[in-house]
Design a protein around this motif. Structure first.
Motif, PDB file in Angstrom:
ATOM      1  N   TYR A 253      41.305  46.275  39.603  1.00 27.02           N
ATOM      2  CA  TYR A 253      41.236  44.850  39.262  1.00 27.02           C
ATOM      3  C   TYR A 253      41.226  43.970  40.528  1.00 27.02           C
ATOM      4  CZ  TYR A 253      42.362  46.309  34.489  1.00 27.02           C
ATOM      5  OH  TYR A 253      42.354  46.908  33.251  1.00 27.02           O
TER       6      TYR A 253
ATOM      7  N   HIS B  29      39.387  41.476  42.970  1.00 23.41           N
ATOM      8  CA  HIS B  29      38.301  40.497  42.887  1.00 23.41           C
ATOM      9  C   HIS B  29      37.263  40.777  43.969  1.00 23.41           C
ATOM     10  CE1 HIS B  29      36.209  36.709  42.328  1.00 23.41           C
ATOM     11  NE2 HIS B  29      36.323  36.470  43.617  1.00 23.41           N
ATOM     12  N   ARG B  30      36.032  40.849  43.564  1.00 23.80           N
ATOM     13  CA  ARG B  30      34.935  41.064  44.523  1.00 23.80           C
ATOM     14  C   ARG B  30      34.326  39.710  44.876  1.00 23.80           C
ATOM     15  NH1 ARG B  30      31.451  45.669  45.240  1.00 23.80           N
ATOM     16  NH2 ARG B  30      32.291  46.576  43.319  1.00 23.80           N
ATOM     17  N   ASP B  31      34.354  39.385  46.164  1.00 24.41           N
ATOM     18  CA  ASP B  31      33.799  38.110  46.616  1.00 24.41           C
ATOM     19  C   ASP B  31      32.305  38.084  46.376  1.00 24.41           C
ATOM     20  OD1 ASP B  31      36.291  37.317  47.498  1.00 24.41           O
ATOM     21  OD2 ASP B  31      35.983  38.148  49.503  1.00 24.41           O
TER      22      ASP B  31
ATOM     23  N   TYR C 160      37.149  48.709  42.948  1.00 30.08           N
ATOM     24  CA  TYR C 160      37.176  47.298  42.558  1.00 30.08           C
ATOM     25  C   TYR C 160      37.449  47.143  41.062  1.00 30.08           C
ATOM     26  CZ  TYR C 160      35.523  45.329  46.991  1.00 30.08           C
ATOM     27  OH  TYR C 160      35.422  44.922  48.292  1.00 30.08           O
TER      28      TYR C 160
END
Length: 226
Positions: free
Chosen positions: A103, A105-107, A99
């Protein structure tokens, strides 16, 4: 050079992504083949060459500006599609390093903080038969009830019961006389008594609860055990 900051940030990001992918077994682990990775490196080389022309005052012409914009648009689309495919691939499990270095995006997990119920329900005696009493937990005109008849934000109903002999005047239970029953998650329930309880009087009070705690108890409802 109004887009220089955007382009440079993108360039740094792409360099990090390519550098991470070629480390160890990351390509194989993430389900990417060598041909795809070679395409990324070729595209990156073209991009860096064009960016060098764009960021130099001596070579930044209108043609270079337009070419850089077009190359950025196409390469950015490829990188975004890469991130999307990795994130949605159910055959792989992305690590924290994945992650961060890719790059992606982590929810965020949204959690609603529970608040102790502030309302007190009422408990109604619905029916009485031999050794069995049926009850309904309700709060008249309360909106937003779920399919179990509980208000939103309420997960269970806490019940406390006291059984007293009938006296003259009627015995009134003390707090220590009440025993806590198993919690329930529906608005309707039965209480079944033993033969030894016949001719006694029951006192029942209930409260809404959730993970935050137990709300105020209802008034005591009394009933005869027959």
């Amino acid at each position: 050079m109004q887009h220089s900051k955007v382009y440079l940030e993108f360039d740094n990001q792409v360099s990090d992504i390519i550098g991470y992918l070629e480390k160890g077994d990351n390509l194989t682990r993430l389900g990417l083949n060598q041909a795809y990775f070679d395409m990324l490196k070729k595209k990156d080389a073209e991009w860096k060459a064009e960016l060098s022309l764009y960021t130099s005052i001596d070579t930044q012409t209108t043609a270079v500006v337009l070419a850089t914009r077009g190359l950025y648009t196409s390469f950015d689309k490829i990188i975004k599609e890469l991130k999307k495919s990795l994130k949605s691939n159910v055959l792989i499990t992305l690590t924290d390093d994945d992650y961060s270095n890719l790059y992606i995006h982590r929810d965020k997990t949204t959690r609603t903080k529970s608040v102790i119920p502030k309302i007190s329900p009422q408990v109604d005696l619905v029916d009485t038969s031999h050794l069995t009493n049926s009850f309904e937990i309700a709060l008249p005109n309360l909106p937003d009830l779920d399919h179990k008849g509980l208000p939103k934000g309420v997960s269970q109903i806490v019940r406390q019961l006291a059984i007293m002999p009938i006296t003259d005047p009627m015995g009134v239970p003390k707090e220590s006389d009440f025993k806590t029953l198993d919690p329930i998650s529906t608005a309707n329930f039965l209480l079944v008594f033993d033969e030894s309880d016949v001719s006694k009087i029951g006192f029942l009070k209930v409260a809404y609860s959730n993970t935050a705690g137990v709300g105020p108890f209802s008034k005591e409802t009394s009933f005869n055990i027959i």
